[in-house]
Design an enzyme around this catalytic site. Structure first.
Site, PDB file in Angstrom:
ATOM      1  N   ASP A   1      11.308 -29.091  15.772  1.00  0.00           N
ATOM      2  CA  ASP A   1      11.449 -29.883  14.509  1.00  0.00           C
ATOM      3  C   ASP A   1      10.275 -29.747  13.743  1.00  0.00           C
ATOM      4  OD1 ASP A   1       9.314 -30.968  16.344  1.00  0.00           O
ATOM      5  OD2 ASP A   1       9.501 -32.815  15.303  1.00  0.00           O
TER       6      ASP A   1
ATOM      7  N   CYS B   1      46.020 -10.933   1.224  1.00  0.00           N
ATOM      8  CA  CYS B   1      45.340 -11.260  -0.181  1.00  0.00           C
ATOM      9  C   CYS B   1      43.826 -11.333   0.044  1.00  0.00           C
ATOM     10  CB  CYS B   1      46.140 -12.524  -0.478  1.00  0.00           C
ATOM     11  SG  CYS B   1      47.860 -12.643  -0.877  1.00  0.00           S
TER      12      CYS B   1
ATOM     13  N   CYS C   1      47.925 -15.232   1.693  1.00  0.00           N
ATOM     14  CA  CYS C   1      47.912 -14.716   3.034  1.00  0.00           C
ATOM     15  C   CYS C   1      46.562 -14.104   3.427  1.00  0.00           C
ATOM     16  CB  CYS C   1      49.205 -14.042   3.630  1.00  0.00           C
ATOM     17  SG  CYS C   1      49.409 -12.493   2.553  1.00  0.00           S
TER      18      CYS C   1
ATOM     19  N   ASP D   1      11.210 -27.872  22.300  1.00  0.00           N
ATOM     20  CA  ASP D   1       9.719 -28.240  21.842  1.00  0.00           C
ATOM     21  C   ASP D   1       9.735 -29.718  22.737  1.00  0.00           C
ATOM     22  OD1 ASP D   1       7.443 -28.207  20.627  1.00  0.00           O
ATOM     23  OD2 ASP D   1       8.404 -29.648  19.296  1.00  0.00           O
TER      24      ASP D   1
ATOM     25  N   CYS E   1       0.851  -1.232   0.219  1.00  0.00           N
ATOM     26  CA  CYS E   1      -0.075  -0.050  -0.038  1.00  0.00           C
ATOM     27  C   CYS E   1       0.880   1.372   0.024  1.00  0.00           C
ATOM     28  CB  CYS E   1      -1.103   0.155   1.252  1.00  0.00           C
ATOM     29  SG  CYS E   1       0.208   0.033   2.765  1.00  0.00           S
TER      30      CYS E   1
ATOM     31  N   ASP F   1       7.566 -24.366  15.208  1.00  0.00           N
ATOM     32  CA  ASP F   1       8.881 -23.983  16.041  1.00  0.00           C
ATOM     33  C   ASP F   1       9.947 -22.966  15.121  1.00  0.00           C
ATOM     34  OD1 ASP F   1       8.254 -25.660  18.120  1.00  0.00           O
ATOM     35  OD2 ASP F   1       9.060 -27.137  16.834  1.00  0.00           O
TER      36      ASP F   1
ATOM     37  N   CYS G   1       3.427   1.568   2.966  1.00  0.00           N
ATOM     38  CA  CYS G   1       4.764   0.949   2.509  1.00  0.00           C
ATOM     39  C   CYS G   1       5.580   1.910   1.782  1.00  0.00           C
ATOM     40  CB  CYS G   1       4.281  -0.309   1.834  1.00  0.00           C
ATOM     41  SG  CYS G   1       3.440  -1.656   2.609  1.00  0.00           S
TER      42      CYS G   1
END
Length: 823
Positions: A701, A92, A89, A500, A22, A705, A25
Site C-alpha cells: 500500500d 471485423c 465478428c 507488505d 549524456c 512498495d 545515452c
C-alpha cells in the site's frame, strides 16, 4: 518535454526521446535504433532530445519506439479511444486493427468487439483521432472519437436509428417468415399445404432486401477491403437460397412431378430472421455485461449544493471547483471528493468499495463522490472534481480493463484472420463435391449455403471480451478494480502471495506502547523524538507526534533532518545531533544498549517495533521507543483461505525479525522475511519468482512498495495506501481488507474458466457444425438457428459471472457461479 513526433517525409521521422542525460545515452539510443529492421540513417541529438531516422514502414517505426524503451529511455505516447460501428465478428476486429496499425505513428491498436471500442497507442503528436477514424472508414466501418465515457456509450456502438437497432425489425421479419415455415410444420402432421410461389416471393423479398440489407452492406464493405466477415457469409448463403428459388419458380429448374418446383424462400428468410434475432439478443446481453460502468456512472449527481459567501446555491456539478464548500443533506449523494469540516454522519460507500457497512464521517474525514450521506448534514471542502475524483478514476480503470485484450485472445485473432476465407473454400468444395458426385446441383447449393450460414466468427470474437467485461464488472461491484486484462488472466495462476506488513496485514496506525529514557525524563525524550519526526508522514512518526500532542508537548524545530531509507532519520535538535532508527542503525553507530537490552528483547518478543534514539557525536543511547500495530480483523482468515487454496504466503517487511516473526506466527504465514530495505523488496519478489518458477503476487500500500508491485507477476494495491502504489499495481482493492486478495484471485479463476468455456463452445460449434453442413446433414434453417444460438450462448455464459460474490463480506458461498472461494 512535450515535443511531438514529426514526419519529415513519408519515410523520415523525428522522434522525441526522454531520459537522455549524456553522450553515452545518445550512443545507446543510436545503437538500439540501428539494430531495428527497417530503420536506417539514425541520428540522435542530446540538446533537442530528438532522434531522426528513416523507417520503411509503420511497423518499423513502432519497433523503433519499443527499442528506445528497451534501452531504458522513452518515446512519449498518447492513447486515443474510438467508438467503432458496424463490426459483427472477430474478422471485423482483425481488419479494423490492421487498418489502424497501418497509420504512421501508431504503436499498437486493440479493438474490442463487445464494447465496440478501439484503444490506439500513438507516438505523441504523430496521429490524431481524425486520421485514425479515416483509416477505419476506409476499411469499411464507422468510427468516431470517444470524448468521455458515459453510461449510454458503454457496450453499444450501434449508430443506426433506434428502430433498426431495436426488436421491431426482428418481429416484422418473423411475421413475414412464419407463413413460409408453416407448410413445413403442417407436413409433419400429414397436412399438405403449399403457398403459391408468388406469395412466397412477396413474403421473402422484404425480409431478404429490407431486413437483410445490413448483411449486404457490411459484406460489400468487406469485399471492397479485400477481406470477409460474418455478414458476407450470411449474404452469400441467403442470396444463394433466394435466387435458387427465383430460378426454380421461373421454371428453369422445375423438377417436381406436378410441375411445382420446391422453393427455398423459407430458408433464406428464416436464416436472416434468426441471425437478426441472435444479434439483437447478443446486443442486449452485451449491454448487461457493461452494467458495472453504467451503475458507477449513475452515481454522479447532476448538481451540487455549494456554500459561497455564506449563501447556499444549487449549481451544475461541472461548476464545482476545488476549495468550494459543499453541503450534503441526509439521503443525498455526495457530488465530489471532499473533506468534512462540519457535522457528522455515516456514508454508504458500497457501490465504490463493496463494503455494505456504513462508514462514520466526522470533521477531517474524507468523503468520496458517489457515496450516499445517511442521517446527518455535512459541510465539506472540495478536494477533487471531474476526472480527478475517485469515482472517475474507478470508471477509467474498469473501462481500461474491459477494453484491453487478454493474452489468450491472440489465438482467436490468429484463427479469425483466416476463418472466413477457409469457410468460403469449404463451401465451394461442398458445392462442387456434391454437384459433381450426385449431379444434383440444387442439393449441392443448399449444403453449401448451410456451410456458409453455420459458420460462427461472431462467437469467436465475443468469447473473451464478454467474459472479461463480466468478470471485471463483478470485481468492481465487490471493490476489486482490475486495471488490465493481463492481470486478470495471470492472477488465476498465482502460487505465491507476498505481503507488505504495515497497512496491509496490520491496521497501519501504530501507537507508542513503551517509552524509556536513559535519564528517566520521558517527557524530554518524547520532545526530541517529536522534533525529529515533525515533518514525516511515516506511520511511526505520526504515532510519536500524536502522543506528543496528547501530552501537550510542543517540540522545537529540528534542523539538518534527512531520512535514512530503511533505517531511520537523522537531525539536530537544540544543537544536539541525533539519530533515530532501527536496531541496525544502533549497531552501526556502536552505541551500547546497556540497561535497555532486556527491555528491548521483551518488547520484540511481544511483537513490538523498537526504535533507538542515539546521540550521534557521543554514540550513546538516549532512550528507546516501542510501537504496536494491531492486525487487521480479516488478516488471519485471508491467509487461511490462501493456504487452503494451495498458495504459499510470504511477508516482506522492514520491521525487526522478532516483531515480524510474531506477526507471521499469529497469521500462520509460510515464510517471513524481516528487515528488508524498501529498495530490496523488488529483488526479493524477483527471487520468489525464480524459486520453482512460481507466479508471484505482491500486496502492498505504500510508495516503497511500488517497485515490488511492478516486479511481481501481479501487483495488488490497497486503495487505503498511496496513488503511486495503485498506479504500479494491476489490481486495486478498494477496501483495506486482506480477504479481498483471495477474492481477487477467485474472480480471476472464474473469469478465466468462462473464457475457456466460451472459446470451447465457439470452436466446437464450428468444428462440429461445418463438417455436418458439408456432409449434407444440416438444413440451412437449422444451421441459421445454430449460428444465432452460438453468439447468444457465449454471451449468456459470460453473464453467469454476475452471480459471483466475494467471501470477504461474509456473504458466504452461494450456488454455482455465486461461490467466491477459489477452486
Amino acid at each position: 518535454m512535450n515535443t511531438p513526433a514529426t514526419i519529415l517525409n513519408p519515410s523520415e521521422w523525428r522522434l522525441p526521446v526522454e531520459g537522455m542525460t549524456c553522450a553515452s545515452c545518445v550512443r545507446r539510443v543510436e545503437n538500439a535504433l540501428a539494430k531495428v529492421p527497417g530503420v536506417s540513417e539514425v541520428a540522435v541529438n542530446l540538446a533537442t532530445e530528438l532522434a531522426t531516422l528513416q523507417a520503411d514502414s509503420p511497423a518499423a517505426l513502432s519497433a523503433a519506439a519499443q527499442a528506445v524503451a528497451d534501452a531504458g529511455y522513452e518515446v512519449p505516447r498518447d492513447e486515443i479511444e474510438l467508438g467503432i460501428a458496424d463490426m459483427t465478428c472477430a474478422s471485423c476486429v482483425g481488419r479494423v486493427e490492421r487498418a489502424l496499425r497501418a497509420v504512421p505513428g501508431v504503436v499498437d491498436a486493440q479493438v474490442n468487439l463487445a464494447t465496440e471500442r478501439a484503444t490506439v497507442t500513438v507516438l505523441r503528436g504523430a496521429a490524431d483521432a481524425e486520421a485514425l477514424a479515416d483509416a477505419v472508414t476506409r476499411a469499411g466501418y464507422g468510427a468516431a472519437p470517444v470524448q468521455e465515457a458515459t453510461a449510454a456509450a458503454v457496450g453499444t456502438g450501434d449508430t443506426r436509428p433506434d428502430f433498426w437497432a431495436g426488436p421491431w425489425p426482428v418481429a416484422i421479419s418473423a411475421v413475414l417468415s412464419v407463413p413460409l415455415v408453416m407448410p413445413m410444420v403442417l407436413e409433419w402432421f400429414g397436412i399438405h399445404a403449399m403457398l403459391p410461389g408468388w406469395v412466397q416471393w412477396l413474403l421473402a423479398t422484404p425480409v431478404q432486401f429490407v431486413f437483410g440489407w445490413r448483411f449486404y452492406k457490411a459484406g460489400w464493405k468487406a469485399v471492397r477491403a479485400g477481406a470477409g466477415n460474418m455478414d458476407l457469409l450470411v449474404a452469400l448463403g441467403t442470396s444463394a437460397a433466394y435466387f435458387l428459388s427465383i430460378w426454380q419458380m421461373a421454371g428453369v429448374g422445375a423438377d417436381a412431378a406436378d410441375g411445382m418446383p420446391h422453393l427455398y424462400f423459407e430458408s433464406a428468410a428464416v436464416v436472416i430472421t434468426l441471425v437478426r434475432l441472435g444479434k439483437w439478443l447478443e446486443t442486449r446481453a452485451k449491454r448487461q455485461t457493461a452494467d458495472a460502468i453504467r451503475a458507477l456512472a449513475a452515481l454522479r449527481p447532476d448538481t451540487a449544493q455549494v456554500r459561497r459567501n455564506g449563501v447556499e446555491q444549487t449549481v451544475p456539478l461541472a461548476s464545482v471547483r476545488v476549495g468550494d464548500e459543499i453541503v450534503v443533506r441526509p439521503g443525498e449523494r455526495i457530488p465530489v471528493d471532499a473533506e468534512v469540516i462540519e457535522g457528522s454522519s455515516h456514508a454508504d460507500e458500497s457501490m465504490l468499495t463493496g463494503e455494505s457497512v456504513p462508514v462514520p464521517k466526522q470533521p477531517g474525514d474524507r468523503l468520496t463522490g458517489g457515496a450516499i450521506n445517511y442521517e446527518g448534514l455535512l459541510v465539506a471542502r472540495t478536494v477533487a472534481v471531474g476526472a480527478e475524483t475517485v469515482l472517475a478514476k474507478i470508471i477509467r480503470m474498469v473501462e481500461h480493463a474491459q477494453a484491453a485484450k487478454a493474452p489468450i485472445q491472440r489465438l482467436v485473432d490468429q484463427v479469425s484472420a483466416v476463418f472466413v476465407p477457409v469457410v468460403l473454400a469449404i463451401a465451394l468444395a461442398t458445392l462442387l463435391g456434391w454437384g459433381l458426385i450426385t449431379h444434383d446441383w440444387t442439393v449441392a447449393l443448399l449444403n453449401a449455403v448451410a456451410v456458409l450460414v453455420i459458420a460462427c466468427p461472431c462467437a469467436l470474437g465475443l468469447a473473451t471480451p464478454t467474459a472479461i467485461m463480466a468478470g471485471t464488472g463483478a470485481g468492481a461491484r465487490a471493490g476489486i478494480l482490475i486495471k488490465d486484462a493481463e492481470a486478470l488472466e495471470v492472477a488465476h495462476r498465482v502460487s505465491v502471495v507476498a505481503f507488505d506488513k504495515t497497512g496491509t496485514l496490520t491496521v497501519g496506525k501504530p501507537e507508542v506502547v513503551a517509552l524509556r529514557a536513559a535519564d528517566g525524563n520521558d517527557a524530554a525524550l518524547l520532545t526530541k523524538l517529536a522534533a525529529l519526526q515533525a515533518g514525516s508522514e511515516h506511520p511511526l512518526a505520526r504515532a510519536v507526534t500524536t502522543l506528543a500532542g496528547e501530552r501537550g508537548i510542543t517540540a522545537p524545530a529540528a534542523t539538518e533532518v534527512r531520512a535514512l531509507p530503511g533505517r531511520g532519520i537523522v537531525g539536530v535538535v537544540a544543537g544536539q545531533a541525533l539519530q533515530l532508527g532501527s536496531e541496525a542503525l544502533r549497531v552501526s553507530l556502536d552505541a551500547d544498549a546497556g540497561a535497555f537490552h532486556a527491555d528491548a528483547e521483551r518488547l520484540r518478543g511481544e511483537g513490538r517495533t523498537v526504535s533507538w534514539l542515539v546521540d550521534t557525536n557521543q554514540h550513546r543511547v538516549l532512550g528507546l521507543v516501542a510501537f504496536g500495530d494491531a492486525l487487521k480483523p480479516g488478516a488471519a482468515d485471508a491467509i487461511a483461505r490462501l493456504r487452503k487454496a494451495g498458495i504459499r504466503t510470504v511477508m516482506l517487511t522492514g520491521d525487526n525479525a522478532g516483531a515480524a516473526a510474531r506477526v507471521g506466527k499469529q497469521l500462520g504465514l509460510d515464510e517471513v522475511q524481516a528487515e528488508v530495505l524498501p529498495e530490496d523488496k523488488a529483488a526479493r519478489v524477483t527471487a520468489l519468482k525464480r524459486s520453482g518458477e512460481a507466479v508471484v503476487a505482491m500486496v502492498g500500500d505504500g510508495i516503497n512498495d511500488a517497485p515490488a508491485l511492478a516486479a511481481a507477476d501481479v501487483g495488488i494495491a490497497m486503495s487505503t495506501g498511496t496513488d503511486v502504489a495503485m498506479h504500479a499495481a494491476g489490481i486495486t482493492l478498494m477496501r483495506g481488507d486482506p480477504a479481498l486478495v483471495a477474492d481477487a484471485l477467485a474472480v480471476s479463476h472464474r473469469t478465466v474458466r468462462k473464457i475457456r468455456q466460451n472459446l470451447f463452445w465457439a470452436f466446437i460449434y464450428n468444428v462440429i457444425g461445418i463438417p455436418l453442413a458439408a456432409a449434407g446433414l444440416l438444413n440451412p434453417v437449422v444451421a441459421g438457428a445454430a449460428m444465432a444460438f452460438s453468439s447468444v450462448s457465449v454471451v449468456s455464459n459470460a453473464l453467469l459471472l454476475r452471480r459471483w460474490h466475494p467471501l470477504a463480506e461474509g456473504k458466504g458461498a452461494g450456488k454455482g457461479e455465486g461461490k467466491g472461494a477459489m477452486p
